[in-house]
Design a protein around this motif. Structure first.
Motif, short mmCIF file in Angstrom:
data_model
loop_
_atom_site.label_atom_id
_atom_site.label_comp_id
_atom_site.label_asym_id
_atom_site.label_seq_id
_atom_site.Cartn_x
_atom_site.Cartn_y
_atom_site.Cartn_z
N GLN A 69 36.02 -41.91 -27.67
CA GLN A 69 36.77 -42.25 -27.12
C GLN A 69 37.16 -41.24 -25.88
OE1 GLN A 69 36.56 -40.77 -30.27
NE2 GLN A 69 38.33 -39.30 -29.74
N MET A 108 34.59 -41.73 -33.87
CA MET A 108 36.02 -41.41 -33.01
C MET A 108 36.96 -40.33 -34.07
SD MET A 108 36.60 -45.09 -31.27
CE MET A 108 38.30 -44.99 -30.95
N PRO A 150 40.47 -46.29 -34.54
CA PRO A 150 40.35 -47.41 -32.81
C PRO A 150 41.35 -48.25 -32.36
CG PRO A 150 38.64 -47.52 -34.83
CD PRO A 150 40.06 -46.00 -35.10
N ALA A 205 43.55 -45.64 -30.49
CA ALA A 205 42.49 -45.60 -29.19
C ALA A 205 43.15 -46.78 -27.72
CB ALA A 205 41.35 -45.46 -29.48
N LEU A 208 39.62 -46.96 -25.65
CA LEU A 208 38.84 -47.83 -25.33
C LEU A 208 39.01 -49.29 -24.83
CD1 LEU A 208 36.29 -47.54 -27.48
CD2 LEU A 208 37.53 -48.25 -29.40
N TYR A 215 34.90 -51.64 -28.17
CA TYR A 215 34.77 -51.99 -29.94
C TYR A 215 34.46 -53.08 -30.53
CZ TYR A 215 38.54 -52.34 -33.69
OH TYR A 215 38.79 -52.54 -34.78
#
Length: 458
Positions: free
Chosen positions: A257, A295, A299, A302, A308, A313
């Motif tokens: 990230q 990370m 996620p 992020a 991100l 992703y």
């Protein structure tokens, strides 16, 4: 405007001089109005050679097209993390990474300020890192050894059902070439988990190369990953990047990230077509690299914070794993403690037999924000200072001794409130040198109330 600006100059200089970064400020005419010693050392100049002089006189290779400071004056927009090469009046070539910002007063542009880092040193360090990794890769290939992998699944110690299931799924990932995304708090063992997948895969005898995406600025990270072509920038040579060095093996990108979004786009393209192009190069090269990323931020968070790219992703999320933190694995605390004691017994040639029960209770009550890494370092510290064959409370690091009183010792509420009140009153009286009226004002209570409480204390 100018009078108001220069009235505050002494205050500004005091602040900017104390900053351990190269600071360069120009006015709208392009003349230098502030230039600190850090900037002078970076530019191989003396402060008096630059201060008060036109920028292009001190650095004749710059012009309004190549100078980040002059560009900001012209457009009034900030420039962040821009690499710049220029020559000073002594003929010395300087390379920096600059963040340059417009200065406004009362809505009017009055100048520009530049904060610069010495790119030459950073570049030399990154190139040295590449050379070391390339040398290490070549030597180990010649020996037929596994590259930079120290851990396997047997090193993942747990009896926690959730973590055991994650490990079971990770072993399945070893039979695949799909990308892997691992997330979890710092210190839970993300790289250990990723190395285990690589060590159990068909790529086990090929390179495993790890790179922390937060360790370098964007321009250096890009050249480190993709390599450089000769002449792509001043002093650039033909140099393979990490993608090429990891050919046939695994490239592990930690703290994904932190990778700039523009660079994430290039990473996505490599994942899609397996082609890379060196910085400044004209031809593509195909690489066979398995990407694993980690990370320490969830996620979803992020994505919300736009750290991100969604498409990256979804591309990486083919095989994703969340490693549980240590405070969700209480059954592992004693297991890991015994393991680390055994490890440091061998390393330090000691004979520690275990942990006293009260200390183990503290270990279970403590939240371990640093996870397994913090537990390991705590055990290491304690084994360095202990004078017995058991680890005790007194062996804890100082900052944990403070926390243990909050975790383990529970006092009656009335007694705790009484002691806290007495301490606050004492501090207020000390601060006001015994003046009861002023102390009462500090405590925001009536004078009569404070006097009453003082009589009770006495």
């Amino acid at each position: 405007m100018n009078q108001e600006f220069y009235t505050t100059r002494e205050v500004l200089e005091a602040i900017l001089t104390s900053i351990d970064e190269g600071i360069h400020v120009i006015n709208t005419k392009g003349d230098t109005i502030f230039y600190n010693k850090v900037a002078a050392e970076r530019d191989r100049m003396k402060v008096e050679e630059v201060l008060g002089e036109p920028l292009i006189q001190s650095f004749p290779s710059l012009n309004r097209h190549t100078s980040t400071l002059l560009k900001v004056i012209e457009k009034g927009e900030p420039i962040k993390d821009k690499r710049q090469s220029y020559m000073n009046i002594h003929g010395k070539m300087i390379e920096t990474i600059n963040t340059t910002l417009p200065l406004h007063m009362n809505g009017e542009l009055i100048g520009a300020i530049e904060i610069a880092k010495d790119y030459s040193t950073l570049k030399a360090l990154s190139e040295r890192l590449l050379d070391l990794k390339q040398s290490d890769t070549s030597q180990k290939k010649n020996k037929g050894a596994t590259n930079s992998v120290h851990y396997t699944f047997s090193d993942l110690l747990t009896v926690n059902p959730e973590f055991l299931q994650v490990i079971h799924q990770g072993k399945k990932a070893a039979n695949s070439n799909s990308s892997v995304l691992v997330y979890g708090e710092s210190g839970v063992g993300k790289e250990l988990f990723v190395q285990s997948i690589h060590a159990s895969s068909s790529r086990r005898n090929a390179p495993f190369i790890a790179q922390n995406c937060a360790a370098l600025p964007e321009s250096l990270l890009e050249s480190l990953l993709f390599g450089t072509a000769k002449g792509s920038y001043t002093g650039a040579v033909e140099r393979a990047g990490l993608f090429e060095l990891a050919h046939g093996g695994t490239l592990f990108l930690d703290e994904l990230q932190s990778m700039p979004l523009q660079l994430q786009t290039k990473l996505l393209r490599v994942l899609e077509d397996g082609l890379i192009r060196r910085i400044g190069g004209s031809k593509n090269s195909r690489v066979d690299v398995r990407i694993m990323a980690a990370m320490n931020k969830h996620p979803e968070k992020a994505l919300q914070e736009q750290l991100l790219r969604p498409d990256l992703y979804y591309r990486l999320n083919v095989l994703s794993y969340e490693l549980p933190p240590l405070n969700q694995r209480p059954e592992d605390i004693e297991l890991l403690s015994e393991h680390f004691i055994s490890y440091f017994n061998t390393k330090m040639q000691k004979h520690i037999s275990g942990i006293e029960p009260d200390l183990l209770k503290f270990f279970h009550a403590y939240k371990w924000p640093g996870n397994v890494r913090e537990l390991k370092h705590t055990i290491e510290y304690m084994m360095n200072v202990t004078e017995t064959t058991l680890l005790h409370f007194q062996d804890l690091p100082p900052f944990l001794k403070i926390k243990d009183t909050h975790i383990l010792e529970i006092h009656p509420l009335r007694e705790t409130l009484k002691k806290t009140e007495e301490k606050l009153i004492t501090n207020a009286l000390m601060k006001t040198k015994g003046n009861i009226l002023q102390a009462a004002k500090l405590l925001q209570i009536p004078r009569q109330t404070l006097q009453y409480k003082l009589n009770k204390i006495e």
